[in-house]
Write a protein that holds these residues in place. Structure first.
Motif, PDB file in Angstrom:
ATOM      1  N   VAL A  15       0.720  -1.117   0.127  1.00 51.11           N
ATOM      2  CA  VAL A  15      -0.103   0.064   0.043  1.00 51.11           C
ATOM      3  C   VAL A  15       1.048   1.315  -0.123  1.00 51.11           C
ATOM      4  CG1 VAL A  15      -1.783   1.313   1.464  1.00 51.11           C
ATOM      5  CG2 VAL A  15      -2.156  -1.178   1.021  1.00 51.11           C
ATOM      6  N   GLU A  16       1.862   1.387   0.740  1.00 52.47           N
ATOM      7  CA  GLU A  16       2.836   2.461   1.075  1.00 52.47           C
ATOM      8  C   GLU A  16       3.480   2.780  -0.444  1.00 52.47           C
ATOM      9  OE1 GLU A  16       2.881   4.618   3.550  1.00 52.47           O
ATOM     10  OE2 GLU A  16       1.608   3.352   4.478  1.00 52.47           O
ATOM     11  N   ARG A  17       3.776   1.583  -1.158  1.00 50.20           N
ATOM     12  CA  ARG A  17       4.613   1.701  -2.300  1.00 50.20           C
ATOM     13  C   ARG A  17       3.781   2.331  -3.488  1.00 50.20           C
ATOM     14  NH1 ARG A  17       6.364  -3.370  -1.141  1.00 50.20           N
ATOM     15  NH2 ARG A  17       5.365  -4.258  -2.941  1.00 50.20           N
ATOM     16  N   LEU A  18       2.596   1.769  -3.559  1.00 44.54           N
ATOM     17  CA  LEU A  18       1.432   2.100  -4.371  1.00 44.54           C
ATOM     18  C   LEU A  18       1.311   3.694  -4.300  1.00 44.54           C
ATOM     19  CD1 LEU A  18      -0.782  -0.913  -4.499  1.00 44.54           C
ATOM     20  CD2 LEU A  18       0.731  -0.354  -6.369  1.00 44.54           C
ATOM     21  N   ARG A  19       1.099   4.090  -3.029  1.00 43.58           N
ATOM     22  CA  ARG A  19       0.848   5.397  -2.659  1.00 43.58           C
ATOM     23  C   ARG A  19       2.069   6.432  -3.289  1.00 43.58           C
ATOM     24  NH1 ARG A  19      -0.506   4.211   2.946  1.00 43.58           N
ATOM     25  NH2 ARG A  19      -2.886   4.167   2.990  1.00 43.58           N
TER      26      ARG A  19
ATOM     27  N   ARG B  71      -6.025   4.592  -7.136  1.00 51.76           N
ATOM     28  CA  ARG B  71      -7.200   5.113  -7.754  1.00 51.76           C
ATOM     29  C   ARG B  71      -8.385   5.530  -6.610  1.00 51.76           C
ATOM     30  NH1 ARG B  71      -9.714   4.830 -12.577  1.00 51.76           N
ATOM     31  NH2 ARG B  71     -10.052   6.584 -13.610  1.00 51.76           N
ATOM     32  N   LEU B  72      -8.380   4.943  -5.632  1.00 45.87           N
ATOM     33  CA  LEU B  72      -9.364   4.864  -4.661  1.00 45.87           C
ATOM     34  C   LEU B  72      -8.906   4.194  -3.505  1.00 45.87           C
ATOM     35  CD1 LEU B  72     -12.264   5.971  -3.941  1.00 45.87           C
ATOM     36  CD2 LEU B  72     -13.160   3.747  -4.832  1.00 45.87           C
ATOM     37  N   SER B  73      -8.911   4.780  -2.345  1.00 40.98           N
ATOM     38  CA  SER B  73      -8.595   4.039  -0.921  1.00 40.98           C
ATOM     39  C   SER B  73      -9.765   4.433  -0.071  1.00 40.98           C
ATOM     40  CB  SER B  73      -7.501   4.594  -0.363  1.00 40.98           C
ATOM     41  OG  SER B  73      -7.045   4.100   0.605  1.00 40.98           O
TER      42      SER B  73
ATOM     43  N   LEU C 114      -8.291  -0.962  -1.189  1.00 41.90           N
ATOM     44  CA  LEU C 114      -7.537  -0.232  -2.192  1.00 41.90           C
ATOM     45  C   LEU C 114      -7.698  -0.649  -3.731  1.00 41.90           C
ATOM     46  CD1 LEU C 114      -4.930   2.064  -2.123  1.00 41.90           C
ATOM     47  CD2 LEU C 114      -3.355   0.155  -2.437  1.00 41.90           C
ATOM     48  N   PHE C 115      -7.601   0.412  -4.499  1.00 41.05           N
ATOM     49  CA  PHE C 115      -7.948   0.085  -6.060  1.00 41.05           C
ATOM     50  C   PHE C 115      -6.853   1.039  -6.833  1.00 41.05           C
ATOM     51  CE2 PHE C 115     -12.031  -0.333  -4.454  1.00 41.05           C
ATOM     52  CZ  PHE C 115     -12.725  -1.559  -4.765  1.00 41.05           C
ATOM     53  N   THR C 116      -6.286   0.126  -7.613  1.00 39.40           N
ATOM     54  CA  THR C 116      -5.239   0.961  -8.175  1.00 39.40           C
ATOM     55  C   THR C 116      -5.456   0.709  -9.810  1.00 39.40           C
ATOM     56  OG1 THR C 116      -3.753  -0.978  -8.281  1.00 39.40           O
ATOM     57  CG2 THR C 116      -3.455   0.822  -6.498  1.00 39.40           C
TER      58      THR C 116
END
Length: 186
Positions: free
Chosen positions: A48-52, A58-60, A74-76
């Motif tokens: 989650v931290e890396r994706l941020r 896209r949506l958290s 979480l959606f990416t």
């Protein structure tokens, strides 16, 4: 308030005291701790931290009960093509629920709220690698995902169309960003 920055309306979850809202920066430490507790390891929390950090979120959403974060989803963005045509798709990963609140409707509320937001925002499809007994209740299908080349074979790799016919076609492919740490050889 749920989705105030994106103009979404409040949604109530299955329990009166719990509500679903966009994650705020102030909640990130709680979200990290929740993901660690739910999965019993740091991998998903660190993902989650890396994706941020890579700007892929896209949506958290969080499920909050009083001041406690009891769930997170979480959606990416997920580059997806079918028959050479780009599809506006996202990956659902991860979803975490406080171990003390699992099987109490928190995850269901998060998935439903997330799918509603994504549909309103024009996302056409959602892809998940998840429990084959859980995600089909929301319309996810391994059969629909089977035509999508990915690093994940089998019934746990599922897709859901938010726009009718979005994944229609003979063959397609998803490309997980390097942040996921997935070997893309398919």
């Amino acid at each position: 308030m749920f989705g105030s920055a994106l103009g979404r309306n409040p949604l109530s979850a299955q329990e009166d005291a719990m509500h679903i809202q966009d994650e705020t920066p102030e909640q990130r430490a709680q979200v990290h701790a929740l993901n660690r507790a739910a999965f019993g390891r740091d991998d998903e929390a660190d993902l989650v931290e890396r994706l941020r950090a890579d700007g892929l979120v896209r949506l958290s959403l969080v499920a909050q009960d009083d001041d406690a974060i009891v769930g997170h989803i979480l959606f990416t963005d997920l580059p997806t093509q079918v028959d050479g045509r780009a599809v506006r798709a996202v990956a659902l990963a991860p979803m975490a629920v406080d171990p003390q609140r699992q099987s109490a409707g928190v995850g269901t509320a998060l998935v439903r709220a997330g799918l509603a937001c994504l549909a309103r925002d024009g996302v056409e499809a959602v892809i998940v690698l998840g429990h084959p007994a859980y995600y089909p209740r929301f319309g996810f299908s391994a059969q629909l995902a089977a035509k999508l080349a990915s690093p994940f074979p089998g019934e746990a790799f599922m897709a859901l169309e938010l726009a009718a016919g979005a994944l229609r076609g003979a063959a397609g492919q998803v490309r997980y960003p390097a942040t996921f740490g997935i070997d893309e050889a398919v």
